[in-house]
Design a protein around this motif. Sequence first.
Motif, PDB file in Angstrom:
ATOM      1  N   ASP A   1       0.681  -1.205   0.177  1.00 46.66           N
ATOM      2  CA  ASP A   1      -0.124  -0.275   0.300  1.00 46.66           C
ATOM      3  C   ASP A   1       1.111   1.648   0.124  1.00 46.66           C
ATOM      4  O   ASP A   1       1.730   1.584   0.547  1.00 46.66           O
TER       5      ASP A   1
ATOM      6  N   TYR B   1       0.449   7.507   3.026  1.00 49.24           N
ATOM      7  CA  TYR B   1      -0.366   8.856   2.879  1.00 49.24           C
ATOM      8  C   TYR B   1      -0.512   8.904   1.551  1.00 49.24           C
ATOM      9  O   TYR B   1      -0.509  10.023   0.925  1.00 49.24           O
ATOM     10  N   PHE B   2      -1.059   8.396   0.313  1.00 47.72           N
ATOM     11  CA  PHE B   2      -1.418   8.698  -1.051  1.00 47.72           C
ATOM     12  C   PHE B   2      -1.953   9.355  -0.907  1.00 47.72           C
ATOM     13  O   PHE B   2      -2.923  10.511  -2.329  1.00 47.72           O
ATOM     14  N   LYS B   3      -3.377   9.569   0.077  1.00 48.79           N
ATOM     15  CA  LYS B   3      -4.653  10.412   0.012  1.00 48.79           C
ATOM     16  C   LYS B   3      -4.018  11.592   0.166  1.00 48.79           C
ATOM     17  O   LYS B   3      -4.418  12.946  -0.925  1.00 48.79           O
TER      18      LYS B   3
ATOM     19  N   ASN C   1      -3.074  12.108  -3.948  1.00 45.65           N
ATOM     20  CA  ASN C   1      -3.791  12.114  -4.039  1.00 45.65           C
ATOM     21  C   ASN C   1      -3.757  14.399  -4.359  1.00 45.65           C
ATOM     22  O   ASN C   1      -4.219  15.271  -5.579  1.00 45.65           O
TER      23      ASN C   1
ATOM     24  N   ASP D   1      -1.716   8.762 -10.455  1.00 43.23           N
ATOM     25  CA  ASP D   1      -2.130   7.422 -12.135  1.00 43.23           C
ATOM     26  C   ASP D   1      -0.875   7.123 -12.034  1.00 43.23           C
ATOM     27  O   ASP D   1      -0.029   5.848 -11.511  1.00 43.23           O
TER      28      ASP D   1
ATOM     29  N   ARG E   1      -2.412  -6.031  -8.955  1.00 41.48           N
ATOM     30  CA  ARG E   1      -3.605  -4.773  -8.525  1.00 41.48           C
ATOM     31  C   ARG E   1      -4.404  -5.449  -7.623  1.00 41.48           C
ATOM     32  O   ARG E   1      -5.324  -5.985  -8.288  1.00 41.48           O
TER      33      ARG E   1
ATOM     34  N   LYS F   1       1.868  -0.323   8.915  1.00 39.22           N
ATOM     35  CA  LYS F   1       1.560   1.259   8.132  1.00 39.22           C
ATOM     36  C   LYS F   1       1.595   1.505  10.024  1.00 39.22           C
ATOM     37  O   LYS F   1       1.722   3.022  10.817  1.00 39.22           O
TER      38      LYS F   1
ATOM     39  N   ARG G   1       5.385   2.955   8.621  1.00 38.61           N
ATOM     40  CA  ARG G   1       5.461   2.979   7.070  1.00 38.61           C
ATOM     41  C   ARG G   1       7.152   2.693   6.730  1.00 38.61           C
ATOM     42  O   ARG G   1       7.314   2.709   7.540  1.00 38.61           O
TER      43      ARG G   1
HETATM   44  N1  GTP Z   1      -4.906   8.557  -8.347  1.00 36.45           N
HETATM   45  C1  GTP Z   1      -4.886   7.786  -7.469  1.00 36.45           C
HETATM   46  N2  GTP Z   1      -5.950   7.622  -6.569  1.00 36.45           N
HETATM   47  C2  GTP Z   1      -5.943   6.254  -6.332  1.00 36.45           C
HETATM   48  C3  GTP Z   1      -6.749   5.308  -6.973  1.00 36.45           C
HETATM   49  N3  GTP Z   1      -6.983   4.102  -6.307  1.00 36.45           N
HETATM   50  C4  GTP Z   1      -7.961   4.709  -4.976  1.00 36.45           C
HETATM   51  N4  GTP Z   1      -6.850   5.693  -4.749  1.00 36.45           N
HETATM   52  C5  GTP Z   1      -6.705   6.752  -3.540  1.00 36.45           C
HETATM   53  O1  GTP Z   1      -5.755   6.270  -3.291  1.00 36.45           O
HETATM   54  C6  GTP Z   1      -6.059   6.734  -1.841  1.00 36.45           C
HETATM   55  C7  GTP Z   1      -5.828   6.174  -0.599  1.00 36.45           C
HETATM   56  O2  GTP Z   1      -5.734   6.423   0.752  1.00 36.45           O
HETATM   57  P1  GTP Z   1      -6.342   5.584   2.027  1.00 36.45           P
HETATM   58  O3  GTP Z   1      -6.155   4.745   1.824  1.00 36.45           O
HETATM   59  O4  GTP Z   1      -7.277   6.380   2.751  1.00 36.45           O
HETATM   60  O5  GTP Z   1      -5.248   6.457   2.762  1.00 36.45           O
HETATM   61  P2  GTP Z   1      -3.715   6.688   2.461  1.00 36.45           P
HETATM   62  O6  GTP Z   1      -3.865   8.133   1.951  1.00 36.45           O
HETATM   63  O7  GTP Z   1      -3.120   5.947   1.681  1.00 36.45           O
HETATM   64  O8  GTP Z   1      -2.796   6.662   3.969  1.00 36.45           O
HETATM   65  P3  GTP Z   1      -2.726   5.142   4.607  1.00 36.45           P
HETATM   66  O9  GTP Z   1      -2.358   3.838   3.931  1.00 36.45           O
HETATM   67  O10 GTP Z   1      -2.820   5.449   6.188  1.00 36.45           O
HETATM   68  O11 GTP Z   1      -0.782   5.429   4.196  1.00 36.45           O
HETATM   69  C8  GTP Z   1      -7.192   7.985  -1.168  1.00 36.45           C
HETATM   70  O12 GTP Z   1      -7.315   9.104  -1.843  1.00 36.45           O
HETATM   71  C9  GTP Z   1      -8.074   7.207  -2.918  1.00 36.45           C
HETATM   72  O13 GTP Z   1      -8.972   8.308  -3.935  1.00 36.45           O
HETATM   73  C10 GTP Z   1      -5.964   5.320  -8.327  1.00 36.45           C
HETATM   74  O14 GTP Z   1      -6.858   4.639  -9.411  1.00 36.45           O
HETATM   75  N5  GTP Z   1      -5.502   6.729  -8.788  1.00 36.45           N
END
Ligand code: GTP
Length: 514
Positions: A374, A377-379, A382, A391, A414, A492, A496
């Motif tokens: 995973d 902090y992907f949110k 984005n 992406d 995936r 996590k 992380r």
């Molecule tokens: N750009 C993009 N974003 C995606 C995709 N699939 C999921 N996301 C985003 O990935 C984010 C996942 O966030 P979370 O799982 O809440 O957690 P996080 O922000 O990664 O934080 P942690 O996992 O706790 O480190 C969300 O904001 C989704 O919108 C994708 O295919 N493309």
Amino acid sequence: MDRTQTLHIDRLRNLTYGLVCFGLIVVLALEGWQLYQSYRQAFFQARQAATNLTRATEAHVRDAIRQADTLLVGVVERSEWEGLERLNSSRMQTFLKRQVGVLPQLHGLFIYDRNGRWLVTDSGQIPANANNADREYFMYHREHDDPGVHIGRVITSRSTGELVIPVSRRINAADGSFAGVALATLKVAYFNDFYAQFRVSKEDAFTLTYYDGTILVRRPFVPDVIGTSIAQGQIFKDLLPLQDAGTALIESSIDGKERMYSFQRFGDFPLVAISGISAEAIRLPWWRQLIVAVVVLILIGLSTAAFARVLLQQISRSELADRELRNAHKALRKFSLEDALTGLANRRRLDDVLPQELGRVRRTRAPLGVIMLDIDYFKLYNDRYGHVAGDAAIQAVAGVLASYARRAEDLPARYGGEEMMLLLPGANEANSLEIAQGVRQAVFDLAREHQGSPLGIVTVSLGVAVAYPHQAENNDVAALIKQADTALYQAKSQGRNQACAYQAPDVTGARRST
Ligand SMILES: Nc1nc2c(ncn2[C@@H]2O[C@H](COP(=O)(O)OP(=O)(O)OP(=O)(O)O)[C@@H](O)[C@H]2O)c(=O)[nH]1
């Protein structure tokens, strides 16, 4: 069109053209053989026809001469019995006249005395001072006591100016000395008329010659050739010395035309009958047949080639359509099993493969390592860099994960969102953890900017679970994923950018991480 397909179509094309050529060669050979046979047959038939014509001619001429000679025998008999000096001229003239009226070939009947003077004629007319002592036949009989019939060369009649063939016998006196000549003249025109009845081409030729080659009668009739000799022609020079009758395809010594000649020497008269059928007339129907055959063959060839072309086009088209359909199927299958963004196996594929891999664990007694990944902090990523950049980051991480699928059976996939998995058939926990750590480090090394992360770059957390054959509880897809997920959660929660292996809670309650 790919190379294999091109080769296949080329082979098919060669085969089709080969078959077409073979078929055409067979047709050509059969037609050629048939034409050759009909050519031979035409000449064989012409040979037979010429032989039949010669025999018919010979029989006709022989009969005509025999009839005249039979008369002469009677005339000679009477003349010798009565004696020419005492011959009853008027009775004899009546007799001769009657005979000439009966036999159409006869031009006239004559009796000459030992000095060549005219004694009796069938017409009863004797020109003043008429004398035939200079004629060849008269001199012959005067010099030869041979009592047989003599056939002379064609002469022009002194009484009518017609061309005639003289047939004569010697008349002896009581002491056996020469007393005169009995002569029957046969009309050349009679024989020409007879030849004219034959239904033959105008190029065909009939010739009646003396034994030395002197022409007596010829059709087509050319007055100038009557009395000339064809002794230098091939028939007289090469063939008649060897055989009395025969056939040969040769050029005429008179008009130079090629004919199928049949010749026959008369057995009882010094004559030769020759029939010639025009080679041009023999070949003409054959040429026509050849032209028709060539036209038909060309048409067959063209239509077969056109048919083969259309057939090949159809085959090529259907091959192409088939290939395109197969490619479409392949693409469709690929799309249905592949994640569009990352090119990794998609969730559907993962759902298919995981149970199979667990089945394999039971069968082969080899473990199955599973890494769940995973992005941290992907949110925030984005939110800060936008979805498109998000992406791209997912693609970059997927690339790293895929590069760690080093054996053919390893499967990077995936799982959903920014979560990914790597199946490692045969890998135990230590191997799997090592690989997970490798992935983590490689993503870290990308140093992809991420202001939302405390480290300032994109990092990943990874959870590792392993299904062993002896751990029955792991041999369930949901349980295995749950373990990997638990380990990921552990990573996590521990800060992380790390990889954790799943630890069963009931054993120590602790989890290992690196
Ligand atoms: N750009 C993009 N974003 C995606 C995709 N699939 C999921 N996301 C985003 O990935 C984010 C996942 O966030 P979370 O799982 O809440 O957690 P996080 O922000 O990664 O934080 P942690 O996992 O706790 O480190 C969300 O904001 C989704 O919108 C994708 O295919 N493309």
